[in-house]
Design a protein around this motif. Structure first.
Motif, PDB file in Angstrom:
ATOM      1  N   LEU A  65      75.285  34.687 -41.470  1.00  0.00           N
ATOM      2  CA  LEU A  65      75.918  34.574 -40.159  1.00  0.00           C
ATOM      3  C   LEU A  65      76.566  35.897 -39.757  1.00  0.00           C
ATOM      4  CD1 LEU A  65      77.031  32.995 -37.727  1.00  0.00           C
ATOM      5  CD2 LEU A  65      78.932  32.279 -39.184  1.00  0.00           C
ATOM      6  N   LYS A  66      77.227  36.550 -40.703  1.00  0.00           N
ATOM      7  CA  LYS A  66      77.891  37.822 -40.408  1.00  0.00           C
ATOM      8  C   LYS A  66      76.926  38.850 -39.855  1.00  0.00           C
ATOM      9  CE  LYS A  66      78.311  41.077 -43.190  1.00  0.00           C
ATOM     10  NZ  LYS A  66      77.774  42.437 -43.490  1.00  0.00           N
ATOM     11  N   GLN A  67      75.749  38.962 -40.468  1.00  0.00           N
ATOM     12  CA  GLN A  67      74.786  39.952 -40.002  1.00  0.00           C
ATOM     13  C   GLN A  67      74.281  39.613 -38.607  1.00  0.00           C
ATOM     14  OE1 GLN A  67      74.224  42.851 -41.706  1.00  0.00           O
ATOM     15  NE2 GLN A  67      73.362  43.368 -39.700  1.00  0.00           N
ATOM     16  N   TYR A  68      74.144  38.329 -38.313  1.00  0.00           N
ATOM     17  CA  TYR A  68      73.712  37.922 -36.966  1.00  0.00           C
ATOM     18  C   TYR A  68      74.747  38.351 -35.929  1.00  0.00           C
ATOM     19  CZ  TYR A  68      71.822  34.946 -33.233  1.00  0.00           C
ATOM     20  OH  TYR A  68      71.288  34.490 -32.057  1.00  0.00           O
ATOM     21  N   ILE A  69      76.008  38.124 -36.230  1.00  0.00           N
ATOM     22  CA  ILE A  69      77.074  38.511 -35.297  1.00  0.00           C
ATOM     23  C   ILE A  69      77.143  40.026 -35.166  1.00  0.00           C
ATOM     24  CG2 ILE A  69      79.592  38.545 -35.014  1.00  0.00           C
ATOM     25  CD1 ILE A  69      79.613  35.662 -36.027  1.00  0.00           C
ATOM     26  N   MET A  70      76.976  40.748 -36.263  1.00  0.00           N
ATOM     27  CA  MET A  70      76.959  42.211 -36.217  1.00  0.00           C
ATOM     28  C   MET A  70      75.848  42.715 -35.300  1.00  0.00           C
ATOM     29  SD  MET A  70      79.316  43.687 -38.224  1.00  0.00           S
ATOM     30  CE  MET A  70      78.606  45.268 -38.685  1.00  0.00           C
ATOM     31  N   ASP A  71      74.689  42.052 -35.344  1.00  0.00           N
ATOM     32  CA  ASP A  71      73.531  42.495 -34.566  1.00  0.00           C
ATOM     33  C   ASP A  71      73.621  42.108 -33.093  1.00  0.00           C
ATOM     34  OD1 ASP A  71      72.452  43.516 -36.872  1.00  0.00           O
ATOM     35  OD2 ASP A  71      71.095  41.837 -37.222  1.00  0.00           O
ATOM     36  N   HIS A  72      74.386  41.058 -32.778  1.00  0.00           N
ATOM     37  CA  HIS A  72      74.353  40.521 -31.421  1.00  0.00           C
ATOM     38  C   HIS A  72      75.641  40.696 -30.616  1.00  0.00           C
ATOM     39  CE1 HIS A  72      70.886  38.459 -33.233  1.00  0.00           C
ATOM     40  NE2 HIS A  72      70.435  38.301 -32.010  1.00  0.00           N
ATOM     41  N   TYR A  73      76.697  41.220 -31.249  1.00  0.00           N
ATOM     42  CA  TYR A  73      77.966  41.372 -30.528  1.00  0.00           C
ATOM     43  C   TYR A  73      78.634  42.693 -30.889  1.00  0.00           C
ATOM     44  CZ  TYR A  73      77.329  36.480 -29.460  1.00  0.00           C
ATOM     45  OH  TYR A  73      76.796  35.293 -29.018  1.00  0.00           O
ATOM     46  N   ALA A  74      79.240  43.305 -29.882  1.00  0.00           N
ATOM     47  CA  ALA A  74      80.024  44.521 -30.081  1.00  0.00           C
ATOM     48  C   ALA A  74      81.496  44.195 -29.853  1.00  0.00           C
ATOM     49  CB  ALA A  74      79.573  45.612 -29.106  1.00  0.00           C
ATOM     50  N   PHE A  75      82.357  45.029 -30.408  1.00  0.00           N
ATOM     51  CA  PHE A  75      83.787  44.879 -30.156  1.00  0.00           C
ATOM     52  C   PHE A  75      84.122  45.600 -28.860  1.00  0.00           C
ATOM     53  CE2 PHE A  75      88.147  46.587 -30.625  1.00  0.00           C
ATOM     54  CZ  PHE A  75      88.833  45.378 -30.633  1.00  0.00           C
ATOM     55  N   ASN A  76      84.848  44.946 -27.975  1.00  0.00           N
ATOM     56  CA  ASN A  76      85.186  45.538 -26.680  1.00  0.00           C
ATOM     57  C   ASN A  76      86.662  45.323 -26.382  1.00  0.00           C
ATOM     58  OD1 ASN A  76      84.568  46.532 -23.840  1.00  0.00           O
ATOM     59  ND2 ASN A  76      85.451  44.525 -23.418  1.00  0.00           N
ATOM     60  N   LEU A  77      87.350  46.417 -26.040  1.00  0.00           N
ATOM     61  CA  LEU A  77      88.757  46.316 -25.685  1.00  0.00           C
ATOM     62  C   LEU A  77      89.080  47.383 -24.635  1.00  0.00           C
ATOM     63  CD1 LEU A  77      91.192  44.542 -26.558  1.00  0.00           C
ATOM     64  CD2 LEU A  77      91.900  46.418 -28.017  1.00  0.00           C
ATOM     65  N   ASP A  78      88.282  47.433 -23.562  1.00  0.00           N
ATOM     66  CA  ASP A  78      88.556  48.425 -22.534  1.00  0.00           C
ATOM     67  C   ASP A  78      89.475  47.850 -21.459  1.00  0.00           C
ATOM     68  OD1 ASP A  78      87.049  47.116 -20.420  1.00  0.00           O
ATOM     69  OD2 ASP A  78      85.241  47.783 -21.447  1.00  0.00           O
ATOM     70  N   LEU A  79      89.931  48.719 -20.589  1.00  0.00           N
ATOM     71  CA  LEU A  79      90.849  48.296 -19.525  1.00  0.00           C
ATOM     72  C   LEU A  79      90.115  47.834 -18.279  1.00  0.00           C
ATOM     73  CD1 LEU A  79      93.511  51.162 -19.715  1.00  0.00           C
ATOM     74  CD2 LEU A  79      93.558  48.938 -20.837  1.00  0.00           C
ATOM     75  N   ASP A  80      88.840  48.178 -18.173  1.00  0.00           N
ATOM     76  CA  ASP A  80      88.116  47.947 -16.926  1.00  0.00           C
ATOM     77  C   ASP A  80      87.533  46.545 -16.810  1.00  0.00           C
ATOM     78  OD1 ASP A  80      88.597  50.615 -16.224  1.00  0.00           O
ATOM     79  OD2 ASP A  80      86.807  51.293 -17.296  1.00  0.00           O
ATOM     80  N   THR A  81      87.182  45.929 -17.924  1.00  0.00           N
ATOM     81  CA  THR A  81      86.452  44.657 -17.851  1.00  0.00           C
ATOM     82  C   THR A  81      87.226  43.588 -17.103  1.00  0.00           C
ATOM     83  OG1 THR A  81      85.353  45.163 -19.945  1.00  0.00           O
ATOM     84  CG2 THR A  81      85.277  42.883 -19.190  1.00  0.00           C
ATOM     85  N   TRP A  82      88.498  43.389 -17.487  1.00  0.00           N
ATOM     86  CA  TRP A  82      89.268  42.303 -16.866  1.00  0.00           C
ATOM     87  C   TRP A  82      90.458  42.794 -16.048  1.00  0.00           C
ATOM     88  CZ3 TRP A  82      85.888  38.874 -16.823  1.00  0.00           C
ATOM     89  CH2 TRP A  82      85.052  38.637 -17.916  1.00  0.00           C
ATOM     90  N   GLY A  83      90.635  44.101 -15.928  1.00  0.00           N
ATOM     91  CA  GLY A  83      91.611  44.626 -14.996  1.00  0.00           C
ATOM     92  C   GLY A  83      93.030  44.691 -15.519  1.00  0.00           C
ATOM     93  N   LEU A  84      93.958  44.917 -14.591  1.00  0.00           N
ATOM     94  CA  LEU A  84      95.344  45.174 -14.928  1.00  0.00           C
ATOM     95  C   LEU A  84      96.285  44.210 -14.222  1.00  0.00           C
ATOM     96  CD1 LEU A  84      95.185  49.064 -14.481  1.00  0.00           C
ATOM     97  CD2 LEU A  84      95.064  47.824 -16.647  1.00  0.00           C
ATOM     98  N   THR A  85      97.437  44.034 -14.837  1.00  0.00           N
ATOM     99  CA  THR A  85      98.515  43.282 -14.208  1.00  0.00           C
ATOM    100  C   THR A  85      99.802  44.046 -14.523  1.00  0.00           C
ATOM    101  OG1 THR A  85      99.601  41.119 -14.037  1.00  0.00           O
ATOM    102  CG2 THR A  85      98.786  41.746 -16.205  1.00  0.00           C
ATOM    103  N   THR A  86     100.961  43.434 -14.309  1.00  0.00           N
ATOM    104  CA  THR A  86     102.224  44.099 -14.608  1.00  0.00           C
ATOM    105  C   THR A  86     103.112  43.194 -15.453  1.00  0.00           C
ATOM    106  OG1 THR A  86     103.385  43.274 -12.647  1.00  0.00           O
ATOM    107  CG2 THR A  86     102.136  45.333 -12.409  1.00  0.00           C
ATOM    108  N   LYS A  87     104.004  43.821 -16.213  1.00  0.00           N
ATOM    109  CA  LYS A  87     104.953  43.048 -17.007  1.00  0.00           C
ATOM    110  C   LYS A  87     105.790  42.142 -16.106  1.00  0.00           C
ATOM    111  CE  LYS A  87     105.585  46.648 -20.520  1.00  0.00           C
ATOM    112  NZ  LYS A  87     106.568  47.546 -21.163  1.00  0.00           N
ATOM    113  N   GLU A  88     106.229  42.693 -14.972  1.00  0.00           N
ATOM    114  CA  GLU A  88     107.101  41.933 -14.080  1.00  0.00           C
ATOM    115  C   GLU A  88     106.405  40.684 -13.555  1.00  0.00           C
ATOM    116  OE1 GLU A  88     108.453  45.974 -14.549  1.00  0.00           O
ATOM    117  OE2 GLU A  88     106.524  45.189 -13.866  1.00  0.00           O
TER     118      GLU A  88
END
Length: 581
Positions: A65-88
């Protein structure tokens, strides 16, 4: 207030941002249940990659299963995909349910600084937020498997993708569906900066983004293990979620079964602790790059003792299949050029071979002060501080996770039982089983909002999320005129990223992935037009095959295949309770 909290909770199950999951503990398991109900992961069973998996032993299944996930998914943590909000904005949103201190302690973006690594490098700079003012924070969404799969439609992505909570939930669901691991053996853990699972099989397994970490790997001293160790070494575990319930470090209440949680803490502590052996000592030196210059390895060349700094040996190890810390040492040293070795010991260094021999002949208990003092003497040299090195060695061998204290919690007696979901169930049986628990377990009820079937839940939470938490489509269309936006939306493929007759994508999902059913397109356009002219009346009339958007004096008709039951959505009304007719 109860109604306000309920719709906030349900709408959070739709958007599933990191901050929402950290302040509403039920949401983590709700996401897992939504993935379990989805047909996507069940379809993996028919992939040739998993042929014969039922004949494999559990650990071999998990590796497959691990190898399947490695082959089919990347790690993503950018700011653009879901946008920005504010603490307030987000503090104001949650202020009636949680105080600011709770948010600060639960989530890094609100001020948590538990991991010294991130504190030292400046967490805002690390995440690319330094170009914004200090109140701006990313609106990271935790994706369902459908939204993860849809990353393949974004530019520069060739596979699915997701952030750490998404990957943890994907792994947990796939462990059950594909590897047939019982839900009772899967514990979901979240720290303010990371999310992972502990799988109670053999000595234990941790999922870490796309990878797996066994106990042996945890202590092997490599760069990958160092990365995997960071969260549990430096951060508090905010929430642990299990099929019996959850426990949260902030809240006095808890729903997890007390006996199950005690067993989990014992098993996790066992996973994170190991006896000191010559091999573990070597792994520690590999792990601590700053100490490697202080250790020497003795090796005979033509019958004469020669010495080499471990820093050089580990450099050679990176390009070799042999290791300094196991039975392949001599083969590794034989690969190193002879001019790297010196006949006499280098001044001030500790000979690793001698320290290993000492450990071979005497068992050292790192919990015994006398043993620690004895070993500290062996670290004495001019190259390092023996006391500091000893403290680091103890920390390497004995990680103490900062878990929620179960003894201080008020255990809610109502959940009590598990969902009764078994690995031998098919998807339909599982779906019906979760549906039976909607009135008894909040996680089951919220799972249907995360699942997004508009014929199984009321629409208000979905619409609240759509109209108030879709910043990317708003920002992306900012420079376009109305007619240009309409033309662009009409041109995208009429294909939803969600399978099923009534499962719907949010506006930013349609915008990001460039595809959507007609009803989803209508909602995307409604969100953009509402942001431009908030006083105009906006409504969507849903019939059996059309979504008719009325905005101001204009009307737009989109064909739909979604088969959402006929209704009208009044999207300009700020009161969520009045959005339906």
């Amino acid at each position: 207030m109860d109604n306000k909290r309920e719709i906030e909770l349900k709408s959070s199950a739709v958007t599933l941002s990191d901050m929402e999951i950290f302040v509403f503990p039920d949401l983590m398991y709700a996401l897992l249940l939504a993935n379990l109900m989805s047909p996507r992961i069940w379809a993996w069973r028919h992939d040739k990659w998993f042929d014969g998996i039922e004949k494999m032993k559990p650990y071999r299944r998990i590796l497959r299963l691990k190898q399947y996930i490695m082959d089919h998914y990347a790690f993503n943590l950018d700011l653009d995909t879901w946008g920005l909000t504010t603490k307030e904005r987000e503090i104001d949103r949650f202020k009636d349910f949680f105080d600011t201190e709770t948010l600060r302690q639960s989530n890094a973006l609100f001020g948590y600084e538990g991991d010294k690594y991130y504190f030292d490098i400046d967490i805002r700079k690390h995440f690319g937020l330094d170009k914004y003012n200090t109140s701006v924070i990313p609106y990271w969404k935790t994706e369902t498997v459908e939204a993860m799969d849809a990353f393949q439609f974004k530019p520069d992505y060739r596979t699915g993708a997701g952030e750490c909570v998404s990957l943890a939930a994907l792994y947990a669901a796939a462990l059950f569906i594909i590897a047939r691991v019982p839900l009772s053996s899967i514990y979901m853990m979240a720290t303010p900066l990371h999310s992972q699972n502990f799988v109670d099989i053999d000595e234990g397994i941790l999922t870490n983004n796309r990878r797996l970490v066994t106990k042996q790997m945890w202590f092997n001293g490599t760069a990958l293990s160092a990365q995997a160790r960071r969260a549990l070494e430096n951060e508090r575990v905010t929430v642990v979620s299990h099929e019996t319930g959850w426990i949260h470090i902030i809240f006095k209440e808890s729903t997890i079964d007390a006996g199950i949680y005690n067993n989990f803490t014992a098993r996790l502590n066992s996973f994170l602790n190991i006896s000191l052996t010559p091999e573990i000592l070597g792994n520690f030196v590999r792990h601590r790059h700053d100490l490697q210059k202080c250790f020497l390895v003795r090796h005979k060349i033509r019958g004469i003792d020669h010495y080499i700094n471990t820093e050089r040996v580990f450099a050679y190890e990176e390009d070799s299949s042999f290791r300094l810390t196991d039975g392949t040492r001599e083969k590794l040293l034989a690969e190193i050029d002879s001019d790297e070795f010196q006949p006499p010991p280098l001044a001030g260094g500790i000979v690793l071979n001698d320290l290993e021999a000492f450990l071979q002949n005497r068992k050292i208990d790192l919990a015994n002060p006398k043993d620690v003092a004895l070993l500290t003497e062996k670290f004495a040299c001019s190259c390092l501080n023996a006391k500091t090195a000893m403290e680091q060695l103890i920390k390497f061998c004995r990680v103490v996770p900062a878990l929620p204290d179960g003894s201080s919690k008020n255990i809610d007696p109502r959940p009590g039982s598990t969902f009764g979901i078994r690995p031998d169930m098919d998807r339909n049986e599982l779906f019906e089983r979760i549906a039976q628990f909607r009135g008894r377990r909040r996680e089951a009820n919220l799972a249907f909002y995360a699942y997004r079937d508009m014929n199984l839940v009321e629409a208000e939470p979905f619409l609240l999320a759509a109209m108030e938490r879709s910043p990317v489509s708003i920002a992306g269309s900012l420079k376009l005129k109305d007619d240009e936006i309409i033309a662009a939306i009409e041109k995208i493929p009429d294909k939803s990223i969600y399978d099923g007759d009534a499962r719907l994508a949010q506006p930013d999902e349609v915008w990001n992935y460039g595809r959507g059913d007609g009803l989803e397109k209508a909602l995307l356009l409604a969100n953009i037009l509402h942001q431009r002219r908030p006083t105009e009346k906006i409504a969507i009339d849903i019939t059996t095959d059309q979504a008719r958007l009325q905005a101001g004096g204009r009307q737009f008709v989109f064909p739909t295949l979604k088969k959402v039951r006929p209704q009208t959505w009044n999207l300009s009304d700020p009161a969520a309770e009045n959005r339906l007719q």
